[in-house]
Design a protein around this motif. Structure first.
Motif, PDB file in Angstrom:
ATOM      1  N   ASP A 111     -66.809 -80.577  -2.470  1.00  0.00           N
ATOM      2  CA  ASP A 111     -65.480 -80.193  -2.952  1.00  0.00           C
ATOM      3  C   ASP A 111     -65.159 -78.729  -2.672  1.00  0.00           C
ATOM      4  N   ARG A 153     -56.479 -75.853  -8.050  1.00  0.00           N
ATOM      5  CA  ARG A 153     -57.872 -75.842  -7.574  1.00  0.00           C
ATOM      6  C   ARG A 153     -58.774 -75.088  -8.546  1.00  0.00           C
ATOM      7  N   ARG A 156     -59.587 -77.189 -11.490  1.00  0.00           N
ATOM      8  CA  ARG A 156     -60.619 -78.172 -11.156  1.00  0.00           C
ATOM      9  C   ARG A 156     -62.000 -77.512 -11.095  1.00  0.00           C
ATOM     10  N   LYS A 160     -65.247 -78.507 -13.347  1.00  0.00           N
ATOM     11  CA  LYS A 160     -66.555 -78.800 -12.746  1.00  0.00           C
ATOM     12  C   LYS A 160     -67.652 -77.959 -13.391  1.00  0.00           C
TER      13      LYS A 160
END
Length: 341
Positions: A111, A153, A156, A160
């Protein structure tokens, strides 16, 4: 002759006398050869080309860049960053970075969400080494076209990180956050006694917000998450500086980031809402991933971070003109949550 750039005169710091050795080319080269972690390293495999002091806080910490050439079948040019702490290298930070790197945050992460690779510890310099990553900070990129996509982003990336939940002993709670706010604003009140009553009312409202924020499900959090701590390089997004990593409320990371982004918008555009599309996109993306139950803490910590910036504005000469606008902004934002303010 190996060039040394030291704009801060760090060799004059009596609290960190080892800094003189850290920027002495001969001593630095010897220690890098001894401690640098690299498959090709061994005696006489590391060549030092330049030393630069890039950040410095007297008696507390320092950051030094070393430009190196590492001899292997193919010579490799590398820049490593040495992070120096007066009290010694934070081995807990080294552990967190290594754990994250091996838990899906490595350079080959699918990712593209990564952390810098650790490169060793030099105990004689109180120094943690890591590879320098390329790219631009989110501070610059978020105010440019495409900033909204980047904000998603980053949300995210935070999610994570929270799911990785690398275990540590330290914990940071709402009680700790409010204690820090009271300490910092009491300093401002002493500096600006004409604003003491306003600051007291602001702190009272912060206490009310803290008491009303639902208790979270704790996990590993960055705790110092703001635009300078994110570096974007094409498809890669690097999270840096894990010195404050601890167990805490996941909403704190995004709330802290949003508070910094609002303050940046105020300083850059004289309008705290100029980047509202970025802040809204980040909040919505994070809540969609983490659950609606995190929204309350995200918003609470966003306001508390803005309040902390009242203090921060007094610590930098170029920001002091924003102390009053920040006071007014915090009063307005708090009034939305607590009408009686």
């Amino acid at each position: 002759m190996i060039p040394v750039v030291d704009p801060f005169s760090i060799t004059e710091d009596p609290k960190m006398p080892f800094l003189a050795k850290a920027i002495n080319p001969a001593e630095a080269r010897d220690k890098l050869e001894q401690y640098l972690l690299h498959p090709a390293c061994g005696n006489h495999n590391v060549y030092l080309h330049a030393i630069r002091v890039i950040r410095y806080k007297p008696a507390r910490r320092c950051m030094i860049e070393y430009d190196l050439e590492i001899c292997s079948p193919q010579p490799e040019k590398v820049t490593v960053i040495g992070k120096v702490q007066a009290q010694g290298p934070r081995r807990s930070t080294y552990y967190v970075l290594n754990s994250l790197y091996n838990a899906g945050f490595g350079q080959d992460s699918q990712d593209g969400i990564c952390v810098p690779e650790t490169a060793g510890i030099i105990p004689e310099f109180n120094m943690l080494l890591q590879r320098k990553v390329s790219g631009d900070t989110a501070t610059r990129l978020l105010i440019e076209p495409g900033g909204t996509a980047l904000s998603r982003r980053i949300a995210r990336a935070a999610h994570k990180l929270h799911r990785a939940d690398i275990p540590v002993k330290r914990r940071h709670t709402m009680v700790d956050e409010l204690r820090i706010l009271h300490e910092r604003l009491s300093i401002v009140a002493r500096m600006m006694p004409d604003r003491a009553e306003r600051l007291e009312r602001i702190l009272d409202s912060c206490d009310q917000i803290g008491a009303a924020t639902p208790k979270p499900e704790l996990c590993g959090i960055h705790r110092d998450f703001y635009p300078d701590q994110v570096i974007a390089d094409g498809s890669h997004l690097y999270l840096i500086d894990f010195d404050l990593y601890c167990e805490g409320d996941p909403g704190l990371d995004i709330g802290n980031f949003l508070g910094h982004l609002i303050e940046l918008s105020l300083r850059t555009f004289n309008d705290p809402d100029a980047l509202s599309d970025r802040t809204e996109a980040m909040e919505e993306e994070f809540v969609a991933l983490s659950g609606e139950h995190t929204r309350a803490s995200v918003r609470a910590y966003s306001v508390l971070t803005l309040v902390r910036h009242i203090y921060l504005s007094t610590q930098f000469p170029e920001r002091r003109n924003f102390t009053e606008p920040l006071l007014e902004l915090c009063e307005q934002r708090l009034a939305r949550c607590i009408p009686k303010l």
